[in-house]
Write a protein that holds these residues in place. Sequence first.
Motif, PDB file in Angstrom:
ATOM      1  N   LEU A 104     -14.838   5.253   5.918  1.00 48.54           N
ATOM      2  CA  LEU A 104     -15.757   4.276   4.753  1.00 48.54           C
ATOM      3  C   LEU A 104     -15.638   2.803   4.850  1.00 48.54           C
ATOM      4  O   LEU A 104     -16.656   2.158   4.227  1.00 48.54           O
ATOM      5  CB  LEU A 104     -15.332   5.013   3.460  1.00 48.54           C
ATOM      6  N   THR A 105     -14.385   2.351   5.184  1.00 42.26           N
ATOM      7  CA  THR A 105     -14.329   0.931   5.025  1.00 42.26           C
ATOM      8  C   THR A 105     -13.694   0.167   6.212  1.00 42.26           C
ATOM      9  O   THR A 105     -13.806  -1.004   6.253  1.00 42.26           O
ATOM     10  CB  THR A 105     -12.871   0.905   4.034  1.00 42.26           C
ATOM     11  N   ARG A 106     -13.576   1.002   7.319  1.00 42.82           N
ATOM     12  CA  ARG A 106     -13.085   0.247   8.522  1.00 42.82           C
ATOM     13  C   ARG A 106     -11.807  -0.682   8.252  1.00 42.82           C
ATOM     14  O   ARG A 106     -11.963  -1.582   9.010  1.00 42.82           O
ATOM     15  CB  ARG A 106     -14.373  -0.276   9.276  1.00 42.82           C
ATOM     16  N   ASP A 107     -11.004  -0.421   7.421  1.00 43.11           N
ATOM     17  CA  ASP A 107     -10.049  -1.284   7.099  1.00 43.11           C
ATOM     18  C   ASP A 107      -8.635  -0.243   7.175  1.00 43.11           C
ATOM     19  O   ASP A 107      -8.566   0.479   6.294  1.00 43.11           O
ATOM     20  CB  ASP A 107     -10.255  -2.016   5.875  1.00 43.11           C
ATOM     21  N   TYR A 108      -7.615  -0.666   8.008  1.00 44.19           N
ATOM     22  CA  TYR A 108      -6.630   0.140   8.282  1.00 44.19           C
ATOM     23  C   TYR A 108      -5.962   0.050   6.904  1.00 44.19           C
ATOM     24  O   TYR A 108      -5.026   0.764   6.597  1.00 44.19           O
ATOM     25  CB  TYR A 108      -5.694  -0.080   9.337  1.00 44.19           C
ATOM     26  N   ARG A 109      -5.776  -1.174   6.319  1.00 41.37           N
ATOM     27  CA  ARG A 109      -4.827  -1.349   4.990  1.00 41.37           C
ATOM     28  C   ARG A 109      -5.357  -0.507   4.207  1.00 41.37           C
ATOM     29  O   ARG A 109      -4.490   0.284   3.217  1.00 41.37           O
ATOM     30  CB  ARG A 109      -5.169  -2.871   4.501  1.00 41.37           C
ATOM     31  N   ALA A 126      -4.051 -11.024   1.275  1.00 41.46           N
ATOM     32  CA  ALA A 126      -4.315 -10.421   2.134  1.00 41.46           C
ATOM     33  C   ALA A 126      -5.822 -10.664   2.303  1.00 41.46           C
ATOM     34  O   ALA A 126      -6.370 -11.558   1.209  1.00 41.46           O
ATOM     35  CB  ALA A 126      -4.584  -8.770   1.920  1.00 41.46           C
ATOM     36  N   ARG A 127      -6.439 -10.405   3.611  1.00 40.11           N
ATOM     37  CA  ARG A 127      -7.871 -10.758   3.611  1.00 40.11           C
ATOM     38  C   ARG A 127      -8.652  -9.594   2.676  1.00 40.11           C
ATOM     39  O   ARG A 127      -8.389  -8.703   2.219  1.00 40.11           O
ATOM     40  CB  ARG A 127      -8.523 -10.389   4.890  1.00 40.11           C
ATOM     41  N   GLU A 128      -9.841 -10.118   2.418  1.00 43.39           N
ATOM     42  CA  GLU A 128     -10.736  -9.409   1.498  1.00 43.39           C
ATOM     43  C   GLU A 128     -10.936  -8.004   2.244  1.00 43.39           C
ATOM     44  O   GLU A 128     -11.274  -8.096   3.436  1.00 43.39           O
ATOM     45  CB  GLU A 128     -12.117 -10.271   1.190  1.00 43.39           C
ATOM     46  N   PRO A 129     -11.398  -6.908   1.773  1.00 46.47           N
ATOM     47  CA  PRO A 129     -11.602  -5.847   2.208  1.00 46.47           C
ATOM     48  C   PRO A 129     -12.922  -6.026   3.157  1.00 46.47           C
ATOM     49  O   PRO A 129     -13.922  -6.658   2.830  1.00 46.47           O
ATOM     50  CB  PRO A 129     -11.782  -4.647   1.075  1.00 46.47           C
ATOM     51  N   VAL A 135      -9.467   6.900  -2.080  1.00 46.78           N
ATOM     52  CA  VAL A 135      -9.852   5.860  -1.401  1.00 46.78           C
ATOM     53  C   VAL A 135     -10.414   4.821  -2.232  1.00 46.78           C
ATOM     54  O   VAL A 135     -10.245   3.399  -1.721  1.00 46.78           O
ATOM     55  CB  VAL A 135     -11.020   6.197  -0.556  1.00 46.78           C
ATOM     56  N   LEU A 136     -11.090   5.116  -3.356  1.00 50.33           N
ATOM     57  CA  LEU A 136     -11.285   3.877  -4.473  1.00 50.33           C
ATOM     58  C   LEU A 136     -10.071   3.221  -4.779  1.00 50.33           C
ATOM     59  O   LEU A 136     -10.331   1.963  -4.826  1.00 50.33           O
ATOM     60  CB  LEU A 136     -12.239   4.632  -5.596  1.00 50.33           C
ATOM     61  N   SER A 137      -9.376   3.767  -5.243  1.00 45.15           N
ATOM     62  CA  SER A 137      -8.066   3.175  -5.743  1.00 45.15           C
ATOM     63  C   SER A 137      -7.244   2.021  -4.789  1.00 45.15           C
ATOM     64  O   SER A 137      -6.850   1.241  -4.814  1.00 45.15           O
ATOM     65  CB  SER A 137      -7.067   4.368  -6.178  1.00 45.15           C
ATOM     66  N   SER A 138      -7.212   2.699  -3.511  1.00 44.95           N
ATOM     67  CA  SER A 138      -6.547   1.837  -2.408  1.00 44.95           C
ATOM     68  C   SER A 138      -7.540   0.592  -2.234  1.00 44.95           C
ATOM     69  O   SER A 138      -6.913  -0.391  -1.699  1.00 44.95           O
ATOM     70  CB  SER A 138      -6.289   2.588  -1.300  1.00 44.95           C
ATOM     71  N   TYR A 184      -8.217  -5.124  -2.641  1.00 45.38           N
ATOM     72  CA  TYR A 184      -9.227  -6.280  -3.206  1.00 45.38           C
ATOM     73  C   TYR A 184      -8.063  -7.136  -4.100  1.00 45.38           C
ATOM     74  O   TYR A 184      -8.408  -8.344  -4.093  1.00 45.38           O
ATOM     75  CB  TYR A 184     -10.244  -5.625  -3.922  1.00 45.38           C
ATOM     76  N   LEU A 185      -7.299  -6.433  -5.017  1.00 43.62           N
ATOM     77  CA  LEU A 185      -6.375  -7.360  -5.770  1.00 43.62           C
ATOM     78  C   LEU A 185      -5.455  -8.232  -4.887  1.00 43.62           C
ATOM     79  O   LEU A 185      -5.288  -9.237  -5.005  1.00 43.62           O
ATOM     80  CB  LEU A 185      -5.695  -6.231  -6.678  1.00 43.62           C
ATOM     81  N   LEU A 186      -4.876  -7.762  -3.757  1.00 42.98           N
ATOM     82  CA  LEU A 186      -4.276  -8.490  -2.731  1.00 42.98           C
ATOM     83  C   LEU A 186      -5.080  -9.570  -2.290  1.00 42.98           C
ATOM     84  O   LEU A 186      -4.540 -10.854  -2.108  1.00 42.98           O
ATOM     85  CB  LEU A 186      -3.724  -7.613  -1.695  1.00 42.98           C
TER      86      LEU A 186
END
Length: 809
Positions: free
Chosen positions: A225-230, A546-549, A530-533, A538-540
């Motif tokens: 969904l996000t292609r973001d390992y974080r 952190a980089r933006e998602p 997934v939404l919560s993470s 995003y908050l980070l």
Amino acid sequence: MGKVTDDRTGVYEDTAAFLDERDDGERVVEALLAVGDGAETWEFDDVELDSGTFGEVVSSDIVEKVDGAYHIVDREAVRAALEGEAFVDANEGDAGFTVDFDVEWPTVAGLVGALVVLVAARTFHYKSVFVEGRVVSPGNDPYFFRYWQEQLIAQSSGPFDFGVLVNPPWDDGSFNQRPLTHATNWWFTELLGGDQWAADMVAAFLPLVFTIILAIALYYLALLLTRDYRVGVASVLVLALAPVHANYTGLGLLHHRYNQYLWFGLILVTLAWLGVDFTRRREMVGTDEAISGHLNARKTWLVAFAFGLVFAAWTHSWGGSLELFVGLGAFVGLRVSMDVRDGVSPGRVNLPLVFGFGVGAALAMALHLGLGWHGIPAPALAVVTFLGVVGVVGLGELWAKQGWSARSLLVVQPVIAVVGVVGALLAVGEIQAVVDRVLRSIGPSSAPSWQVSTQSQSLYSADLFYLYGPVAHIGIEFYIGLAMLAWCLYYVYREYDPAWLLISVLTVHYVIVAGILARFAGRLVIVISVLSSLGVVYLLSVVDLAREPVLFERMGGRQMGEKVGSAVRSLELRRAGLIFGVVLLVSSASLLYLPTMMGQITHDRAHVETAMEISEHAESLDREYPENHVLAPWAEYRMYNYYVSGESADESLGRYVYTPLFVDESIDERLEWLDDRIGYLVLADPPVSIPEKRAQPRLTDQLGVPDDRFESLERYRLIYLNADANIALFSVVPGAHIELNGVERDITVAEAEVSVQDRTFTYSREVAVTDDGVANMTVPYPGTYEINGERVEVSERDVMHGNSISVGE
């Protein structure tokens, strides 16, 4: 002449490798793409590169020479590699898209760390599970599953003796049989040897193993969904620390939920994969070519088939699983409307989806007809769901061909759905009565509080001030997920993205369903994680940690609908630690409530010791069921009976009979009714507040201090007392019958000194005298009784054999 290749994905990979190997790789590739303003063929003199560099380009298979002229083998693939975009060859069916797992070690460390947290959150109560060589499952329900686990083991000869699953012994024609869960427990037990040790190991560890697999699937879902390992790592942490999920999948919790949750997670993964595959193809090459590539890909049909298998597994994992069909139906309806809105042929693009539902419905019905699994309602509703999907997709294709609006389709779909469901129920009268039972089971209960489990209450109950219930069950992550859900709903309203539509619809579905019954909060955790993470990452990014998602970079850096960027493939160690720490901080409520909720269902050591005491006592007297049947508090009822008699399938007496002993004025009649049904009575602290006028001192005073005088009923003999834990154990005995003649008073009293363990009590029994001067009483203790100034000896044999003793004329 250079090598001619049709492998477009290979060109993409060769270009990416060239870019990685050369510091000036980007400049070289940009020069190639710019030569002749994008001309199809050109000469060496047209490109601003030296001969050595150009030779490396040709040897890398990025450029080839044909008929004396050079050209880029695949301009789209080369440009995608240069821009760091995912590349899909829509014309090369099996190429599809991939999620790159060749990641740097901090990413692996993040995932492993999240899995370690998950294991720790589900095993910290191990001392309450492994007790004196036994596996003591927390809670009440696991002993139902352990009962059937051992019943199947006793009947089978090995892991391949599948005949035991045909017309299974639990088959009562009802909708709520959980056949796949029982089969799974049995098979793994037989695989480990089929003995008591194997049964204990499966009961202890199988829920944990399935949950680890679920966590990995959830990690993959986040990457899709996000292609973001974080986001993937954070998703696993959200799942790991959700109190309600840990409370259902912890060490020793052999239940249908561990089984169910895995199938639910795999349903999400397979459906999301189908959506993402087509969406990314469409972003690269357009709608028509993307549909062709999607349908020509062998992987598409393998995933669709896998969805069908999981759909059937879900159907047979638990009768209450059927509510998901409503959520899936809503998703398909909205997916078709999305297709119509964006000019995508619903009939073509959803063929794999229809195929998957068809496979699932056919397999679910085959398991019913071939093995006798479930009553007809479960597989029949799976078939009805498949037919509904076919109808919705067909209707969408008609809408698309006619050029009608998607909004009008959204209006028509619910009407047709309601008519179809009502028609199906009327056509198959056998389903209707069972559906009534299902609807009653998912609604709030009107039963007394002591008959209703906490999981049958609302997630937003007044007891937790409505809004705090989700925090106690899921954590603060619930509200972060809700905020992201609002964004996601707006996103799918504007954009074509079936995978995020799936997450949106099922999150809304379980937010509502968990509001009816908190037991569904475990599934809500899975879909909202997934939404919560995503919200946490995003908050980070907002505070520059952190980089933006990637998903938000897509929306902010490009126009929505353009090609998405490549996955964030690694996490710096420091940032991974910060993400881990912030997620733990956000999960502070979870860290508080997780051990609290688990502590509520683990069995106190005193109750386990009492169960062992009963088992030894019953064995010494060669008692068999129902003579060794134990009546105990509901929360411990099945545990007691599992370890004493093995008969832990039913909980009716513990749930409906035990508590009324404290609050019902007809206690004498109730205990008389129980005499032939139980062999032991365990009394602990009353589970409810007892009205003062209705309190029964005969059932509570014996829990007092030594030397207290207490009165008891005639066949219940105190044999064990744990004053520290406030537990008293009574054995049901025939009792010695004493007949007193010539009594010249209205009331006669019998008293005897009774010793239990190292305590001595004065046992007193008071009975009325008839007009003829006769008094009859039954006493459960041997000893010397003082009765009207006379001493009456009652032996152990008199008590255990129900002998009669006559005193007086």
